[in-house]
Scaffold this motif. Structure first.
Motif, short mmCIF file in Angstrom:
data_model
loop_
_atom_site.label_atom_id
_atom_site.label_comp_id
_atom_site.label_asym_id
_atom_site.label_seq_id
_atom_site.Cartn_x
_atom_site.Cartn_y
_atom_site.Cartn_z
N VAL A 1 0.83 -1.20 0.00
CA VAL A 1 0.00 0.00 0.00
C VAL A 1 0.87 1.25 0.00
O VAL A 1 0.56 2.25 -0.67
N ARG A 2 1.99 1.20 0.69
CA ARG A 2 2.89 2.36 0.82
C ARG A 2 4.00 2.37 -0.24
O ARG A 2 4.92 3.17 -0.16
N ARG A 3 3.92 1.46 -1.19
CA ARG A 3 4.93 1.33 -2.26
C ARG A 3 6.32 1.09 -1.67
O ARG A 3 7.32 1.61 -2.17
N GLN A 4 6.37 0.29 -0.60
CA GLN A 4 7.64 -0.04 0.05
C GLN A 4 7.87 -1.55 0.08
O GLN A 4 8.53 -2.07 0.98
N VAL A 5 7.35 -2.24 -0.91
CA VAL A 5 7.37 -3.70 -0.91
C VAL A 5 8.52 -4.27 -1.76
O VAL A 5 8.69 -5.48 -1.85
N ASP A 6 9.32 -3.41 -2.38
CA ASP A 6 10.42 -3.87 -3.24
C ASP A 6 11.41 -4.73 -2.43
O ASP A 6 11.68 -4.46 -1.26
N VAL B 1 -6.99 5.76 1.39
CA VAL B 1 -7.82 6.92 1.05
C VAL B 1 -6.93 8.09 0.66
O VAL B 1 -7.19 8.81 -0.33
N LYS B 2 -5.87 8.30 1.40
CA LYS B 2 -4.94 9.40 1.11
C LYS B 2 -4.33 9.26 -0.28
O LYS B 2 -4.04 10.25 -0.96
N PHE C 1 -7.59 -3.36 7.62
CA PHE C 1 -8.29 -2.07 7.67
C PHE C 1 -7.60 -1.12 8.63
O PHE C 1 -7.39 0.07 8.32
N PHE C 2 -7.23 -1.61 9.81
CA PHE C 2 -6.63 -0.74 10.82
C PHE C 2 -5.35 -0.09 10.31
O PHE C 2 -5.13 1.11 10.50
N HIS C 3 -4.51 -0.87 9.65
CA HIS C 3 -3.20 -0.35 9.24
C HIS C 3 -3.22 0.39 7.91
O HIS C 3 -2.28 1.16 7.64
N ASN C 4 -4.26 0.20 7.09
CA ASN C 4 -4.17 0.69 5.72
C ASN C 4 -5.30 1.58 5.23
O ASN C 4 -5.15 2.23 4.19
#
Length: 294
Positions: free
Chosen positions: A135-140, A197-198, A189-192
């Motif tokens: 979700v944060r584009r930090q999965v590389d 939405v942002k 849901f809690f973490h993402n």
């Protein structure tokens, strides 16, 4: 840790960033608010099966005929990223699969905590880590000398939690195992939710194995509770219901009605539907599956 809540597995590394004290408080609130209803609905499934075993035939419910006849209600508009779903891909939530599926060119990726995933606690928690990072584009990451990196336009992420019938025995609240559904949904849901939405998307879900419109109503109540708890606008969540049980096929409009403010439609799951046909009509000697060619 919240009172009377216990995690029965030792957490390691990034896993501790998922099962935080605040996340456990949220899971505890979900459990204490909704688990009794979940268990009563599972008891209702057993009673319905007993009636079918006794010769009762499945039919459309009469108490909801007015809903089916009412043309005034509609479901929610497609949410951002769900306008085009002509090609979808699915798979478990291991890191390599997540990157490859999001990069596949499909319109959406159903990240699966259910049938395609072996439900070891490591898989369940590491899957949450991987989805949080995606979700944060930090999965590389790199593996075997190869780099795995998200593309500029990855598929829209949809998460499938476990069905209402499955427990999460590695986390207990008030000496009861948590619902696998509430555990998987709640952590994602809690973490993402706010982050999605942002970024112009939202928390999207596939809902499996339902057998009655009251089970859809329970999901809708969970959605409303969760959105209120985290100050997310009501109606942000979208859910696609998998019609993969025979009873649900007789209540499709009712299921849509119950979830109408969060609905993203229906999808037929054929393999589980075949299994449900066999299970539900197991004592009906006239119930024969059609040939595959038909």
């Amino acid at each position: 840790m919240p009172n009377r809540v216990k995690v029965h597995v030792q957490l390691k590394g990034a896993q501790t960033e998922i099962l935080t004290e605040s996340a456990l408080r949220f899971l505890t609130a979900l459990h204490r608010t909704f688990n009794a209803t979940r268990l009563s609905l599972l008891d209702a499934r057993d009673r319905a099966q007993q009636r079918l075993d006794g010769g009762e035939q499945l039919d459309f419910p009469t108490e909801t005929a007015h809903i089916c006849a009412d043309p005034s209600w509609v479901c929610a508009h497609p949410a951002p990223g769900l306008e085009d779903r002509r090609v979808e891909i699915t798979g478990p939530t291991d890191r390599k699969m997540v990157v490859n599926a999001l990069n596949s060119g499909a319109k959406t990726f159903m990240a699966d905590f259910e049938d395609s995933n072996s439900p070891t606690f490591q898989n369940m928690i590491n899957g949450q880590v991987n989805l949080r990072d995606a979700v944060r584009r930090q999965v590389d990451f790199e593996q075997g000398g190869k780099s795995y990196k998200l593309s500029e336009n990855p598929a829209t992420l949809i998460v499938r939690p476990r069905g209402w019938h499955l427990d999460e025995p590695r986390v207990t609240v008030d000496h009861q195992p948590m619902s696998g559904s509430l555990f998987d949904f709640g952590l994602y849901f809690f973490h993402n939710a706010a982050e999605l939405v942002k970024r112009g998307s939202g928390p999207y879900f596939y809902l499996p194995k339902m057998e009655h419109y009251l089970e859809a109503r329970l999901w809708n109540d969970v959605f409303n509770f969760a959105q209120t708890y985290l100050h997310i606008p009501i109606g942000t969540i979208r859910a696609t219901v998998l019609i993969e049980t025979l009873p649900a096929a007789f209540q499709m409009e009712e299921i849509l009605f119950e979830l109408r403010y969060h609905s993203s439609g229906l999808n037929c799951g054929r393999w589980d539907y075949i299994f449900s046909f066999i299970k539900k009509r197991r004592f009906d000697k006239t119930a024969v599956l059609p040939d595959r060619k038909d």
